[in-house]
Design a protein around this motif. Structure first.
Motif, mmCIF file in Angstrom:
data_model
loop_
_atom_site.group_PDB
_atom_site.id
_atom_site.type_symbol
_atom_site.label_atom_id
_atom_site.label_comp_id
_atom_site.label_asym_id
_atom_site.label_seq_id
_atom_site.Cartn_x
_atom_site.Cartn_y
_atom_site.Cartn_z
ATOM 1 N N ARG A 139 13.872 -12.332 46.570
ATOM 2 C CA ARG A 139 14.178 -11.282 45.605
ATOM 3 C C ARG A 139 13.571 -11.595 44.253
ATOM 4 N N PRO A 140 13.171 -10.580 43.494
ATOM 5 C CA PRO A 140 12.719 -10.800 42.111
ATOM 6 C C PRO A 140 13.853 -11.450 41.323
ATOM 7 N N HIS A 176 14.562 5.042 50.919
ATOM 8 C CA HIS A 176 15.427 3.861 50.834
ATOM 9 C C HIS A 176 16.745 4.114 50.115
ATOM 10 N N PHE A 206 4.206 -5.936 55.542
ATOM 11 C CA PHE A 206 5.193 -6.376 56.537
ATOM 12 C C PHE A 206 4.773 -5.936 57.929
ATOM 13 N N GLU A 226 10.895 6.691 47.048
ATOM 14 C CA GLU A 226 11.827 5.596 47.286
ATOM 15 C C GLU A 226 13.252 6.112 47.542
ATOM 16 N N LEU A 257 12.625 -1.678 39.825
ATOM 17 C CA LEU A 257 11.322 -2.204 40.243
ATOM 18 C C LEU A 257 10.395 -1.072 40.651
ATOM 19 N N SER A 298 3.776 3.531 46.837
ATOM 20 C CA SER A 298 5.138 3.181 47.244
ATOM 21 C C SER A 298 5.213 2.992 48.756
ATOM 22 N N PRO A 351 15.061 -14.376 52.001
ATOM 23 C CA PRO A 351 15.070 -13.393 50.920
ATOM 24 C C PRO A 351 14.209 -13.895 49.761
ATOM 25 N N VAL A 405 17.508 -3.297 47.681
ATOM 26 C CA VAL A 405 16.168 -2.863 48.086
ATOM 27 C C VAL A 405 15.174 -3.194 46.983
ATOM 28 N N TYR A 406 14.123 -3.939 47.346
ATOM 29 C CA TYR A 406 13.057 -4.234 46.392
ATOM 30 C C TYR A 406 11.721 -3.789 46.977
ATOM 31 N N GLY A 451 11.107 -1.372 48.814
ATOM 32 C CA GLY A 451 11.270 -0.998 50.212
ATOM 33 C C GLY A 451 11.746 -2.112 51.118
ATOM 34 N N ALA A 452 11.716 -3.353 50.646
ATOM 35 C CA ALA A 452 12.196 -4.458 51.468
ATOM 36 C C ALA A 452 13.694 -4.619 51.240
ATOM 37 N N GLU A 453 14.467 -4.529 52.327
ATOM 38 C CA GLU A 453 15.921 -4.584 52.176
ATOM 39 C C GLU A 453 16.439 -5.999 52.372
ATOM 40 N N TYR A 454 17.311 -6.400 51.479
ATOM 41 C CA TYR A 454 17.927 -7.715 51.585
ATOM 42 C C TYR A 454 19.433 -7.553 51.683
ATOM 43 N N THR A 460 15.068 2.648 42.115
ATOM 44 C CA THR A 460 15.142 1.266 41.663
ATOM 45 C C THR A 460 14.344 1.042 40.375
ATOM 46 N N VAL A 505 2.938 -0.436 49.830
ATOM 47 C CA VAL A 505 3.453 -1.796 49.654
ATOM 48 C C VAL A 505 4.222 -2.283 50.878
#
Lengths: 112, 432
Positions: free
Chosen positions: B195-196, B254, B304, B250, B260, B297, B193, A45-46, A48-51, B258, B300
């Motif tokens: 990802r950072p 989720h 989407f 978070e 991040l 939080s 994806p 999860v980054y 809130g976006a889940e991968y 995290t 963001v």
């Protein structure tokens, strides 16, 4: 000769190496690998976006052996690699036609 | 001249300078490997462009005498004309104008850099450079004049914006949104994806931002006094509280605390306390922090749902955090200032910046897009803009192949010329 390939959990590497040394194996090759079988990846999860990460990190161990030792060596690797959990990996062997030791030109079982 | 205040402001200017490279790392860690350098450069280039513009005309447009209506400064100080080492600012804050101008220069550098995260991975470097040149000129300099020049119309309206909730954060956030709407989504947005690639780099960037922000916030007092101390304390407290707010939200939504989230929550708190910290007490700062952390939080995720690709959440963190701080100080301000009237003033201040900045930013982005083109080509974007615009890659992952041969070991060279001759050319034409 046979090429034994094992794709296994990374943290079993030390046990497998020690077991192979005890068995008398002179050399092996280890590479980092990733993939999946019955064990699937995980979710990250980054913000809130889940991968879904499908591929799981593994190591691939390759050993060349004489035909007569192959079955026994596979057993040694399997025993050392096993944790009993899903994702322990696989071991397989394939026939090898030729092996040459680069430094000396020795061929076949002498090159192992 | 007040030596203590001058020292404080000069040190604060250096602290604020560090925020821009800090931001570069914060953003740089969040993108994929193939665009890391471009992300660093989009922030870093602002230190070059805006420093020069500030001396040429930026200081004058921002802090020159008002041309009327509190809208813009005049051109009396073009090239810093009329200012010397002995020129002091007015009033109790008697410090050299050079120190004040340097301090404010760092704000002008940081603000356009903040927008870069929204446009990650997909814009031409020249287009970005042109855009921020136009943007500081037509958006930042006027808005900073409204807020901080003594005749600026928002300052006369008594809008509280101590260190830049409106002029910096709302301004950059809404400007970034306008640019995103012109530029469009990244290829693969919501599908691939993204990802950072380095959360340690993000954490390092957040730490540098937090450190530099003491200069940003407390330094805005332009004096080493109790207000500066209050601001510094509140900056710390609100930032800590916002990190907790983000992490708790978070964890509930989720399922994890995290890294991040911790870094992002801290930045959201820094943003929200920026306009407010000099006018609230420490408990007010905690409240502002917690609200900013939790709400940002949540915010963001809007991109989407609404389908705009604000890649690194400049809108969700800077605009939303800026609005939260700007509005909450209207209620929480101490000494009898806070109340409905002040809240109304704060709303006018935030609203004016949102409307002006959105419209002008959108026009400028369209202008850049219609002239030189804002976006990288599809091929460049997929391959990664680092190679296309900078002829570099951030990391060398393989010792085998890929790297060019070493040229420092001449092999039986008759003359020295051959061996030391620079690499002939890159394989690909470098197109910026």
């Amino acid at each position: 000769m046979k090429l034994i390939t094992a794709v296994v959990k990374p943290h079993r590497l030390d046990e497998i190496k020690e077991a192979l040394q005890a068995f008398g194996v002179q050399g092996l090759t280890v590479t980092e690998a990733s993939g999946y079988g019955r064990q699937r990846g995980h979710t990250e999860v980054y913000r809130g976006a889940e991968y879904t990460v499908d591929l799981v990190p593994k190591i691939r161990i390759e050993v060349l052996v004489e035909d007569a030792d192959a079955e026994q060596l596979i057993e040694v690797v399997v025993k050392a690699a096993r944790t009993g959990q899903i994702g322990d990996g696989k071991v397989w062997s394939v026939p090898v036609e030729t092996v040459v030791r680069v430094r000396t030109d020795e061929r076949g079982p002498d090159a192992l | 001249m007040n030596g203590a205040d001058t020292t404080f402001v000069l040190i604060s200017a250096a602290l604020v300078m560090l925020m821009t490279p800090g931001l570069a790392f914060f953003y740089g860690g969040m993108v994929r490997v193939k665009t890391t350098l471009n992300m660093l450069m989009m922030s870093f280039i602002s230190l070059g462009i805006v420093s020069v513009l500030w001396v040429l005309y930026g200081y004058s447009l921002t802090f020159g005498a008002d041309v009327g209506g509190g809208l813009l400064g005049n051109l009396d100080h073009i090239g810093l004309a009329g200012i010397g080492p002995d020129t002091l600012t007015d009033g109790k804050k008697g410090i050299p104008v050079f120190a004040f101008a340097l301090f404010q220069l760092m704000f002008a550098v940081l603000t356009p850099a903040l927008m870069s995260g929204a446009l990650a991975d997909r814009v031409k470097f020249t287009a970005w450079a042109l855009f921020i040149t136009l943007w500081v000129t037509a958006v930042y300099f006027p808005v900073a004049h409204w807020v901080w020049q003594e005749d600026g119309w928002l300052r006369k309206l008594e809008v509280i914006d101590f260190a830049g909730g409106t002029a910096v954060h709302i301004n950059a956030g809404i400007g970034a949104l306008a640019a995103v709407l012109v530029v469009g989504k990244r290829i693969g947005f919501k599908k691939d994806p993204m990802r950072p690639h380095s959360l340690p780099l993000v954490m390092l960037g957040a730490a540098l931002l937090w450190f530099g922000w003491f200069g940003f916030n407390a330094g805005s007092e332009l004096a080493a006094d109790g207000t500066a101390a209050n601001m510094a304390l509140n900056t710390q407290v609100a930032t800590g509280a916002a990190m907790l707010g983000w992490l708790v939200y978070e964890r509930v939504r989720h399922g994890a605390f995290t890294t991040l989230g911790a870094a992002s929550g801290a930045v959201a708190g820094l943003v929200a306390i920026t306009p407010a910290g000099a006018n609230v007490n420490a408990l007010g700062a905690i409240l502002i922090g917690v609200v900013a952390g939790a709400v940002c939080s949540w915010a963001v995720g809007l991109k989407f749902k609404l389908g705009f690709d604000d890649s690194l959440d400049v809108v969700g963190v800077h605009m939303v955090g800026g609005i939260i701080g700007t509005l909450l100080v209207g209620v929480l301000a101490v000494d009898g200032v806070g109340g409905l009237v002040q809240l109304g003033r704060q709303a006018v201040g935030a609203g004016a910046v949102i409307v002006y900045s959105f419209l002008v930013s959108w026009l400028l982005a369209v202008l850049v897009d219609r002239t030189i083109g804002f976006r990288a080509s599809e091929e460049q974007e997929i391959a990664g803009v680092d190679q296309a615009f900078h002829a570099e890659t951030a990391y060398d992952f393989s010792a085998m192949g890929g790297s060019s041969a070493r040229r420092d070991l001449p092999v039986a060279a008759p003359g020295r010329g051959d061996a030391t001759e620079p690499q002939k050319s890159l394989n690909k034409k470098v197109d910026v």
